[in-house]
Design an enzyme around this catalytic site. Sequence first.
Site, PDB file in Angstrom:
ATOM      1  N   SER A 210       0.856  -1.181   0.000  1.00 60.00           N
ATOM      2  CA  SER A 210       0.000   0.000   0.000  1.00 60.00           C
ATOM      3  C   SER A 210       0.887   1.225   0.000  1.00 60.00           C
ATOM      4  CB  SER A 210      -0.922   0.028   1.223  1.00 60.00           C
ATOM      5  OG  SER A 210      -1.444   1.333   1.436  1.00 60.00           O
TER       6      SER A 210
ATOM      7  N   CYS B 255      -5.060   6.307  -3.590  1.00 59.90           N
ATOM      8  CA  CYS B 255      -4.684   4.902  -3.709  1.00 59.90           C
ATOM      9  C   CYS B 255      -3.491   4.707  -4.634  1.00 59.90           C
ATOM     10  CB  CYS B 255      -5.857   4.049  -4.179  1.00 59.90           C
ATOM     11  SG  CYS B 255      -5.498   2.282  -4.129  1.00 59.90           S
TER      12      CYS B 255
END
Length: 338
Positions: free
Chosen positions: A91, A255
């Site tokens: 991430s 993201c």
Amino acid sequence: MQLSHTLNLVNVHAEGEVGNVIVGGALDVPGETMADKMDYINEVDDSIRRFCLNQPRGKPQMSVNLLQPSTRDDADAGFIILQCDRAHAMSASNCICVVTVLLETGMLPMTEPETVVRLDMPAGLVTAMAQCRDGRCERVALDMVPGFVEALDVKIQVPDVGTITIDVAFGGCYYALVDSGQLDIRICAENAEMLSRTGIQILEAVRQQCSVRHPKLPSLDEIVYLMFTDHVDGDAHALRNCTILPPGRIDRSPCGTGSVARLAALRARGQLEVGECFTMRSAIDSSFEAQFVHDTKVGDRAAVQTRVSGRGWLFGTQTIGVDPHDPFPLGYELGIGA
């Protein structure tokens, strides 16, 4: 106050997405590699994940990052991302959170104007370049793990929605990419509930109808997230993203891993040139910069090497634990809307 099993955390977010970092109290997770450690949490013992993410100590709208000693000689630190459904491989927003904490708390030395931090992650090595000034980590750029396309223009039958066309791509984890225009939904904060509800419905159908397996990391064998894609009016180099995470909530940041997957899909379609950079915007209008650096390979697959950058901010510290008489020592789960 009687607390046992206490953990010390630093509260931090990256462009709106909370990724708190455990800085004390946790033991090393068994495993020779960071991928092994992630698999151990997912397959053998996920008590630390439930302890941190379940209510009353946690909530679905956050991640917790578990620092670990690096398992490789070329990295400065390792960590595993814990979310409400499982441990995850990669991430960007959580990398930014971890680097910001490591440098601003002094766990790793800060060098101005730039500090390089190499992160050992289940998905691979991530090199972070932190812009630092006056003791602050102002921005973090990440050389991401390579992204690639699994399939383009896949038709998915979704109950109560109809036929949806998706791209499936890897950007550190697997994504189903959905043009939000198919559903006539714009990505904005006002549509968050509709996006999350529809997105998790599509993701469930995708998981039933599509299979994936990373060519080098076989435990990465699931489409983890769905990302709605949109454009920004009047700016050809600004794109809007909205990633939907289980059990049905939106990523507050643009993201980073999803941005890599999106760049991989653009490259596969011949719509992306080397060096091109896009501003990726989220539903709350926070931003990452995402650049296509060069072509590469993952196994025999064409892939893209990218760089993603964004900002992180510390906002507190906390100690969590459990009373020995608490009937919910690992917490409890309720539906996200409950």
